[in-house]
Design a protein around this motif. Structure first.
Motif, mmCIF file in Angstrom:
data_model
loop_
_atom_site.group_PDB
_atom_site.id
_atom_site.type_symbol
_atom_site.label_atom_id
_atom_site.label_comp_id
_atom_site.label_asym_id
_atom_site.label_seq_id
_atom_site.Cartn_x
_atom_site.Cartn_y
_atom_site.Cartn_z
ATOM 1 N N LEU A 86 13.800 -37.190 -13.657
ATOM 2 C CA LEU A 86 14.116 -37.525 -12.263
ATOM 3 C C LEU A 86 13.126 -38.544 -11.699
ATOM 4 O O LEU A 86 13.122 -38.806 -10.496
ATOM 5 C CB LEU A 86 14.054 -36.244 -11.413
ATOM 6 N N LYS A 87 12.266 -39.091 -12.578
ATOM 7 C CA LYS A 87 11.124 -39.828 -12.025
ATOM 8 C C LYS A 87 11.512 -41.065 -11.221
ATOM 9 O O LYS A 87 10.750 -41.499 -10.372
ATOM 10 C CB LYS A 87 10.122 -40.166 -13.125
ATOM 11 N N ASN A 88 12.693 -41.620 -11.461
ATOM 12 C CA ASN A 88 13.094 -42.786 -10.652
ATOM 13 C C ASN A 88 13.796 -42.410 -9.360
ATOM 14 O O ASN A 88 14.132 -43.271 -8.558
ATOM 15 C CB ASN A 88 13.994 -43.717 -11.470
ATOM 16 N N LEU A 89 14.035 -41.140 -9.167
ATOM 17 C CA LEU A 89 14.576 -40.698 -7.879
ATOM 18 C C LEU A 89 13.407 -40.188 -7.047
ATOM 19 O O LEU A 89 13.140 -38.983 -7.007
ATOM 20 C CB LEU A 89 15.638 -39.607 -8.059
ATOM 21 N N ASN A 90 12.698 -41.112 -6.424
ATOM 22 C CA ASN A 90 11.429 -40.741 -5.789
ATOM 23 C C ASN A 90 11.298 -41.329 -4.388
ATOM 24 O O ASN A 90 10.214 -41.605 -3.920
ATOM 25 C CB ASN A 90 10.265 -41.200 -6.664
ATOM 26 N N PRO A 97 9.043 -36.785 12.023
ATOM 27 C CA PRO A 97 7.827 -36.036 12.372
ATOM 28 C C PRO A 97 8.035 -35.130 13.585
ATOM 29 O O PRO A 97 7.481 -34.036 13.632
ATOM 30 C CB PRO A 97 6.797 -37.131 12.643
ATOM 31 N N ASP A 98 8.854 -35.560 14.566
ATOM 32 C CA ASP A 98 9.031 -34.730 15.758
ATOM 33 C C ASP A 98 9.871 -33.490 15.480
ATOM 34 O O ASP A 98 9.932 -32.572 16.290
ATOM 35 C CB ASP A 98 9.674 -35.532 16.894
ATOM 36 N N ASN A 99 10.539 -33.482 14.343
ATOM 37 C CA ASN A 99 11.285 -32.291 13.939
ATOM 38 C C ASN A 99 10.524 -31.539 12.858
ATOM 39 O O ASN A 99 10.964 -30.508 12.370
ATOM 40 C CB ASN A 99 12.670 -32.713 13.407
ATOM 41 N N MET A 100 9.372 -32.078 12.456
ATOM 42 C CA MET A 100 8.595 -31.527 11.346
ATOM 43 C C MET A 100 9.474 -31.347 10.110
ATOM 44 O O MET A 100 9.477 -30.298 9.471
ATOM 45 C CB MET A 100 7.959 -30.180 11.737
ATOM 46 N N SER A 101 10.245 -32.392 9.794
ATOM 47 C CA SER A 101 11.082 -32.310 8.596
ATOM 48 C C SER A 101 11.039 -33.624 7.841
ATOM 49 O O SER A 101 10.787 -34.687 8.420
ATOM 50 C CB SER A 101 12.529 -31.983 8.979
ATOM 51 N N ILE A 102 11.252 -33.534 6.541
ATOM 52 C CA ILE A 102 11.324 -34.743 5.731
ATOM 53 C C ILE A 102 12.310 -34.511 4.593
ATOM 54 O O ILE A 102 12.309 -33.456 3.972
ATOM 55 C CB ILE A 102 9.925 -35.168 5.204
ATOM 56 N N GLU A 103 13.176 -35.495 4.405
ATOM 57 C CA GLU A 103 14.122 -35.398 3.298
ATOM 58 C C GLU A 103 13.696 -36.371 2.215
ATOM 59 O O GLU A 103 13.498 -37.560 2.486
ATOM 60 C CB GLU A 103 15.545 -35.729 3.773
ATOM 61 N N VAL A 104 13.534 -35.864 1.015
ATOM 62 C CA VAL A 104 13.046 -36.707 -0.079
ATOM 63 C C VAL A 104 13.910 -36.499 -1.317
ATOM 64 O O VAL A 104 14.649 -35.515 -1.420
ATOM 65 C CB VAL A 104 11.579 -36.363 -0.444
ATOM 66 N N GLU A 105 13.791 -37.404 -2.265
ATOM 67 C CA GLU A 105 14.507 -37.229 -3.518
ATOM 68 C C GLU A 105 13.713 -36.292 -4.440
ATOM 69 O O GLU A 105 12.501 -36.137 -4.313
ATOM 70 C CB GLU A 105 14.733 -38.592 -4.175
ATOM 71 N N GLY A 106 14.443 -35.701 -5.371
ATOM 72 C CA GLY A 106 13.868 -34.640 -6.207
ATOM 73 C C GLY A 106 12.724 -35.066 -7.096
ATOM 74 O O GLY A 106 11.887 -34.250 -7.469
#
Ligand SMILES: Cc1cc2nc3c(=O)[nH]c(=O)nc-3n(C[C@H](O)[C@H](O)[C@H](O)COP(=O)(O)OP(=O)(O)OC[C@H]3O[C@@H](n4cnc5c(N)ncnc54)[C@H](O)[C@@H]3O)c2cc1C
Lengths: 399, 463
Positions: A86-90, A97-106
């Motif tokens: 999965l290293k290229n899905l980064n 930040p105001d929702n204290m959330s972050i969506e990232v790739e695996g």
């Protein structure tokens, strides 16, 4: 395996998919006897879908991999199938930040996530044992770090997820809100599934503001008895902003370390108390390594002292066993080439304390969940992965 | 179908005193706290796991639907008995089996109420953090099945954050134990958290290991009034960003403030657009630091005024407005419907405003209270159920609220669950492959689809 057919079809569908024969070409170090026939490094979610769909068509086992740090812990040796890195899905997909959330790739490594969050004085509360571990891997293994007592395990920070089902469908569950009871928490099934139920391509994580202050205190207990006494007080009696209590055996005595996290004012008071009452003084970072050991014991907190006491007894004649522990996580570990008898003795003690004792990746205590549990797990797996494509050599699928 | 022979078999399992079959008593088990109703064939009150398993075996063998039931306080229709079903009431399995203050774990039966658990562990300086407003009546089994959240949720999370393991009777009659009371050091699939929030569709919880938290020595309560929802919203964001995690952060809009003020005569300014109620806990020194941060946030976000409770009486006074919302607004119209939508916290103020605009657009009363710290809104739409046009308008407004929630990146339910009520919105929230996958997993647990059928998952149309 219809390896050549599979590869030909894949090449027809996906232009320049990068393939390698040896995992080490991609800086992935697998232990002996792990022999994938091919290593694929997809560049997009669509490519993973193609891989999984074709794998179903040609009956090719698929093994997703992040940094590989825990691969052999959850998967038995195999010599058929492809490794999908999965290293290229980064990428970071959405940072709020105001929702204290972050969506990232695996495939994003934890250190990159932390570096980025640190700019806003935010952090992801799972302190991974290795900087390169990927978010997908941390979730798939439901990892926890030294400060589990304060921050629990990875699953509690997953609010939403996108994964590729074993049949190659893109599945989106959960969301980016703190509270969510809209239907089944499929992401909670994927968390801790060790790759068997889907390839985690994206995750939305709950993150936290960095605590105002953190301090590390140290104290050397002269002997086992004193160690037990100090742990008893700190763990069960004092009211502290405790993040971890770890210790390691020295040539003489035991070095105990406490980590406190919280508001500066409070920590100052607690530090004073620990200084006056127990003799703790400010200490440096650097903690006993619990993970990398032959023998690892996990206990319910209430029987931690009994378990440690037993281990100290077994240890009394043998200076080679250097015990380490994380009392706040209920863990003990040691390296030894102890005799079978002694290991069995330890296992018996741990069994009676409702604990688990793992030695060299094998469990010596038998926690049997019974046929019905294993059957249900198999049923879920069969429903989601009827062709048994995803991680067939998994250790989590028991008969 | 449940015939006399089956009733006799059930009677033998649970005993004469633990079965209801008369029409009138079945009537009382036809409802939960939602507007729906169902027609159960029989209600049984098992007292042991073995009894539950035996009952489920009978249902399974005879293809009869069954439904576990706690207090019946479900708001989305999750506890509406399927027609012709066996209702398994867990209310007589209500014992505390073990309190382990050292590990901070309590093992309970599912029929115990949330409140009883709180009372039992208090003496050890511990609490069970999830505290739904229904805690006096709702059961731990129901809390788990709905993943209930409470007022303290901002800081402590919801039910699933405090469950360590479960004993469950599966729809096949098998009994399993999930979870761990110690750190997991072997690779293993843990099903505990998939049961949380599954609305009684995957099995019957017969025991639960709950994680307890220390009661913090000091609590501080405060309120602030703002001239705009936007200011209140940014105040919330600033407090969170500063690392202050209140246990509670509630917001009330102008409609609610006015109604409450008419009802209680608290002297709120009539043009107050938002009231924020906050509570923090911690060590005394923690509380001091947090209060300072919060007061700064009030100031920098133009709060018109604020109050800090100096003693318990003042604390109760500050809570009074929040606690009286239902009473005050209930006076406006005979019927109402509450939503429990959630939006990302950075969209809270915007969403409150959007809903306020919808109230204007449709010409209806929508009162808004929200668990601001979670982004969880409770817009309540007031109407007269005897006037068909009002019903229609309210339904239209509900649909718009849900659509706007999804457009804001939110979710359609944060507390009450899907049940029957929100089935129609599921295809808006999830793709067809995702719904199909959920259905597949449900089949793995419940191959005959006898366990609380018709809830949570919509019929998936083939096309
Ligand atoms: C006045 C009021 C205030 C409320 N406040 C809140 C709140 O603040 N937060 C919140 O989240 N909710 C709230 N609710 C909703 C409701 O109280 C919760 O959903 C609660 O968890 C339901 O518990 P119960 O025991 O009443 O379950 P029931 O209503 O009896 O059942 C709910 C669901 O759980 C299943 N179930 C019950 N027991 C078991 C079991 N042992 N095993 C498996 N499944 C089971 C049922 O089949 C059903 O699907 C409120 C409701 C009311 C009426």
């Amino acid at each position: 395996m219809e390896n050549t057919e599979f590869l030909r079809s894949l090449r027809a569908e996906v232009n320049n998919i990068s393939t390698a024969i040896n995992p080490s070409d991609l800086d992935i170090n697998l232990e002996q006897n792990y022999n994938p026939q091919l290593v694929l490094t997809p560049n997009s979610i669509g490519e993973i879908v193609s891989i999984v769909k074709l794998a179903n068509k040609y009956g090719v086992p698929v093994y997703p991999i992040g940094s590989g740090s825990k691969f052999s812990k959850g998967i038995s040796p195999f010599d058929e199938g492809v490794l999908v890195s999965l290293k290229n899905l980064n990428k970071v997909i959405e940072y709020r930040p105001d929702n204290m959330s972050i969506e990232v790739e695996g495939g994003l490594p934890i250190n990159e996530l932390q570096r980025m969050l640190a700019k806003d004085n935010i952090f992801f509360p799972i302190d991974a044992s290795n900087d390169l571990q990927t978010i997908g891997g941390l979730i798939a293994t439901n990892a926890f770090g030294r400060k589990k007592y304060m921050y629990k395990t990875t699953r509690f920070y997953v609010m939403g997820m996108e994964f590729i089902s074993p049949q190659g469908e893109i599945i989106k569950v959960g969301g980016r809100t703190i509270k969510n009871v809209s239907s089944y928490d499929v992401h909670q099934l994927l968390a801790g599934s060790w790759g068997t139920l889907g390839i985690i391509t994206k995750a939305t994580l709950r993150v936290k503001p960095v605590p105002e202050k953190g301090i590390v205190l140290g104290y050397v207990a002269k002997n086992g008895n004193e160690l037990l006494k100090v742990i008893d007080s700190i763990l069960y009696k004092e009211k502290l902003s405790l993040a971890s209590l770890t210790f390691e055996q020295l040539d003489s005595g035991f070095l105990i370390k406490l980590e406190l996290e919280g508001f500066a004012e409070t920590l100052k008071l607690q530090q004073e108390l620990l200084q006056c009452k127990y003799g703790f003084s400010e200490s440096s970072y650097g903690f006993a390594d619990i993970d990398n050991a032959h023998g690892i014991i996990a206990l319910p907190l209430k029987s931690y002292l009994k378990g440690l006491g037993k281990l100290l007894e077994h240890n009394s004649g043998d200076k080679d066993i250097k015990i380490r522990g994380n009392a706040t996580s209920g863990l003990l570990s040691f390296n030894t080439n102890a005799s079978r008898d002694m290991l069995q003795n330890i296992a018996d003690s741990i069994n009676t304390l409702q604990g688990t004792f793992v030695f060299g990746n094998h469990s010596l205590t038998e926690k049997n969940r019974g046929l019905a549990y294993n059957h249900l797990i198999r049923n879920i797996k069969n429903k989601m992965d009827p062709n048994h494509i995803l991680v067939p050599a998994s250790k989590v699928m028991r008969e | 179908m449940v015939d006399n022979r089956l009733i006799d078999e059930l009677r033998q399992i649970v005993g004469n005193e633990n079965i209801l079959t008369s029409k009138i008593s079945l009537e009382t088990y036809s409802f939960d706290a939602s507007p729906y109703s169902g027609r159960p064939s029989v209600v049984v009150f098992p007292t042991t796991t073995e009894m539950v398993a035996n009952i489920v075996n009978i249902a399974n063998k005879n293809d009869i639907p069954l439904m576990p039931r706690g207090a019946g306080s479900c708001l989305s229709g999750g506890a509406i008995a399927p027609d012709g079903s066996i209702v398994i009431s867990l209310t007589k399995m209500n014992n505390i089996l073990e309190i382990d203050p050292l590990s901070k774990i309590v093992l309970v039966e599912p029929g115990i109420t949330n409140k009883q658990v709180q009372l039992a562990v208090e003496q050890y300086g511990l609490m069970y953090a999830p505290d739904p407003a229904s805690q006096n009546i709702s059961t731990i089994g129901g809390n788990i099945a709905e993943n209930a959240g409470g007022i303290r949720g901002v800081k402590y999370g919801s039910t699933k954050d405090h469950i360590l393991g479960l004993e469950v009777v599966l729809p096949t009659g098998d009994v399993i134990t999930t979870g761990n009371i110690h750190s997991q050091v072997e690779p293993e699939l843990d099903l505990t958290y998939y049961f949380c929030g599954s609305e009684g569709t995957l099995g019957i919880v017969t025991k639960a290991w709950l994680a307890l938290s220390p009661i913090n020595p000091e609590v501080k309560t405060m309120t602030a009034i703002f001239g705009s929802l936007e200011d209140a919203g940014s105040c919330v964001a600033e407090i969170i960003a500063k690392g202050v995690v209140p246990t509670t952060m509630e917001i009330m809009d102008n409609t609610v403030i006015k109604a409450v003020d008419d009802y209680l005569k608290l002297g709120f300014p009539r043009d107050a657009e938002a009231l924020l109620l906050l509570e923090i806990d911690g060590f005394p020194s923690d509380v001091k630091t947090q209060v300072n941060s919060i007061i700064n946030a009030f100031a920098s976000n133009h709060a018109l005024s604020y109050k800090i409770a100096g003693n318990e009486q003042e604390r109760l006074d500050l809570w009074k407005a929040r606690r009286s919302v239902n009473g005050a607004l209930g006076k406006l119209k005979p019927a109402n419907i509450v939503h429990d939508i959630v939006v990302p916290r950075d969209r809270l103020a915007l969403m409150l405003e959007k809903v306020a605009q919808m109230a204007k657009k449709y010409g209806i009363i929508i009162g808004q209270v929200a668990h601001a710290g979670d982004g969880n809104l409770h817009p309540t739409l007031y109407y007269d159920h005897r006037i068909p046009e009002e019903v229609e308008i309210v339904e239209e407004a509900c649909d718009e609220i849900i659509k706007e929630t999804i457009a804001q990146g939110g979710t359609i339910s944060g507390e009450h669950g899907i049940g029957i009520e929100k089935l129609k919105y599921m295809p808006l929230a999830f793709s067809k492959p995702t719904l199909n996958l959920m259905k597949n997993i449900k089949d793995a647990f419940d191959p005959k689809n006898i366990c609380n059928p018709g809830k949570l998952l919509p019929q998936i149309t083939e096309d």
